[in-house]
Design an enzyme around this catalytic site. Structure first.
Site, short mmCIF file in Angstrom:
data_model
loop_
_atom_site.label_atom_id
_atom_site.label_comp_id
_atom_site.label_asym_id
_atom_site.label_seq_id
_atom_site.Cartn_x
_atom_site.Cartn_y
_atom_site.Cartn_z
N ASP A 1 -8.34 -7.53 1.04
CA ASP A 1 -6.83 -7.81 1.81
C ASP A 1 -8.24 -7.34 3.17
OD1 ASP A 1 -5.61 -4.58 3.09
OD2 ASP A 1 -6.39 -4.34 1.45
N HIS B 1 -6.49 -20.57 10.65
CA HIS B 1 -7.60 -21.03 10.02
C HIS B 1 -7.85 -20.28 9.73
CE1 HIS B 1 -11.56 -22.84 10.69
NE2 HIS B 1 -12.10 -21.14 11.28
N ASP C 1 -2.14 8.59 -1.61
CA ASP C 1 -3.73 9.07 -1.98
C ASP C 1 -3.78 9.93 -0.31
OD1 ASP C 1 -4.47 6.48 -0.63
OD2 ASP C 1 -6.46 6.32 -0.85
N ASP D 1 1.08 -1.42 0.53
CA ASP D 1 0.05 0.27 0.43
C ASP D 1 1.31 1.33 -0.07
OD1 ASP D 1 1.13 -0.02 2.15
OD2 ASP D 1 -0.77 -0.51 3.37
N SER D 2 -0.37 2.22 -0.38
CA SER D 2 0.74 3.81 0.17
C SER D 2 1.08 4.13 0.69
CB SER D 2 0.03 4.81 -1.07
OG SER D 2 -0.89 5.37 -0.17
N GLY D 3 0.98 3.88 2.12
CA GLY D 3 0.99 4.72 3.43
C GLY D 3 0.38 5.17 3.54
N GLY D 4 -1.09 5.99 2.60
CA GLY D 4 -2.13 6.53 2.66
C GLY D 4 -3.12 6.17 4.27
N GLY E 1 -11.15 4.36 0.68
CA GLY E 1 -11.90 4.78 1.95
C GLY E 1 -13.19 4.83 1.69
N GLN F 1 -11.45 7.46 -4.83
CA GLN F 1 -11.24 8.16 -3.64
C GLN F 1 -13.32 8.65 -3.55
OE1 GLN F 1 -10.99 7.24 -0.59
NE2 GLN F 1 -8.92 7.00 -0.79
#
Length: 385
Positions: free
Chosen positions: A280, A349, A155, A101-104, A230, A203
């Site tokens: 995810d 599990h 973003d 991911d971008s860290g946003g 978002g 977004q």
């Protein structure tokens, strides 16, 4: 319109569509292997899926792709270490596809410790309070150094609730940042001998006109995949579904669609029906550590007294070795005793169940029976046992 040559890395084959919904199955080709969709991606925040070995992920759970978190990896172990190792694949021993991911989202969650400007985001580390700055260009450089197969545009993830004006201004900022991400991505090269793909992020909060505007803007970039961000940030599930349905009607059908941070088994089934290909969420592992199990028959709080002498296996579906070896009573015993093995068994599990769920969804889509199967599964997997 960007030069298509910067998006040469991914190829998506759309194989089957469900006749009664928008569900579809496909193959996503990356430099580190082919991913069958729809797919769930276990989250490996700091370069590892908590408590689970790579061998278990690949051979037992059946994970085809996992995530790394740009914010966390940037802070620890740091980019110098990852680059010296030869990228995250070599650092953590995972030889299948990776997404970062971008860290946003992490910066969004640090709302009291960050400041957004046109240039980017200044934030304080949750580890030691040190100050850092992420720009769209910098985030592209960071993800180049991490070396994931799929990387995300920088973003702003809007909070829920937020007013229309905030959401509109935030969306415009995200789009301007996306253009800068694409420019930086196109003028840099991958570092480890294989191509990377950049996914833009839709977004717009829960405002349909903003979501449509963003989806159209993202679709115009002609990336080889698109993400929806978002959502699953506190809004009712019905609003999540409504926004997802609106966006998938605009995003190109021939490109994979990734719904970020979603979600429960029911969320996943409903959003597969809306045309989502990739998911995810930290839920299966985070809940596992607290003793909450997702099964094909419903949700179990394994700490409850009722499981104390229940010697049946964890799930009759039984797709992983832990389901075939350990009983509910034994796992409850381990958890009550605070044994570390409890979290590992429960995590294997839950991830195994999530991967079984999307695998079965793929099969049902192929056979043209997805909608009937989904309608049967939704009440089952949502009930508390």
């Amino acid at each position: 319109m960007p030069d298509n040559s910067i998006f040469v890395t991914l190829k998506f084959d759309l194989l089957n569509t469900d006749p009664q919904s928008k569900a579809r199955s496909g193959l996503l080709h990356t430099a580190h292997g082919v991913i069958e969709t729809p797919i769930f991606m276990p989250v490996g925040t700091a370069g590892t899926v908590k408590g689970v070995h790579q061998r278990e992920l690949k051979d037992d759970i059946g994970a085809q792709i996992i995530l790394g978190n740009t914010y966390h990896l940037y802070l620890r172990p740091g980019l110098d270490i990852i680059e010296k190792a030869g990228g995250l694949h070599r650092f953590n021993g995972w030889d299948k596809p990776l997404l970062t991911d971008s860290g946003g989202y992490q910066i969004f969650s640090l709302s009291a410790q960050r400041k957004l400007t046109e240039e980017g985001a200044t934030f304080k580390s949750h580890i030691d309070g040190s100050k850092h700055f992420f720009s769209p260009e910098g985030v592209m450089d960071i993800q180049r150094r991490i070396g994931a197969d799929i990387i995300m545009a920088f973003d702003e993830c809007t909070p829920y609730p937020c007013d229309y004006k905030y959401a509109k201004n935030s969306l415009a900022l995200t789009h301007r940042w996306l253009d800068r991400c694409i420019n930086r991505f196109s003028e840099t090269e991958p570092l480890y001998g294989y191509e990377q793909a950049l996914f833009p992020i839709v977004q717009g909060s829960v405002y349909k006109d903003l979501r449509l505007e963003s989806a159209e803007y993202i679709a115009s970039k002609n990336a080889h995949g698109n993400a929806i961000g978002g959502l699953s940030v506190g809004e009712p599930a019905e609003e999540m579904y409504a926004m997802t349905e609106a966006v998938t009607a605009v995003l190109p059908a021939e490109k994979p669609r990734y719904l970020m941070g979603v979600g429960t088994p029911v969320n996943i089934l409903e959003c597969i029906a809306l045309g989502i290909d990739m998911f995810d969420c930290v839920m299966p592992t985070r809940n596992a550590r607290h003793g909450l199990l997702f099964t094909s028959q419903g949700i179990i709080n394994i700490r409850n007294e009722k499981w104390k002498d229940d010697f049946s296996m964890l799930d009759e579906q039984g797709t992983t070795y832990v389901d075939k070896v350990y009983s509910k009573a034994y796992l409850r015993h381990l958890l009550v005793c605070n044994e570390l093995l409890a979290a590992q068994i429960a995590s294997v599990h839950n991830l195994g169940f999530y991967l079984w769920l999307v695998k079965e969804a793929r099969r049902q889509i192929t056979e043209g029976t997805f909608t009937a199967w989904k309608n049967k599964m939704v009440p089952l997997v949502s009930q508390r046992l």
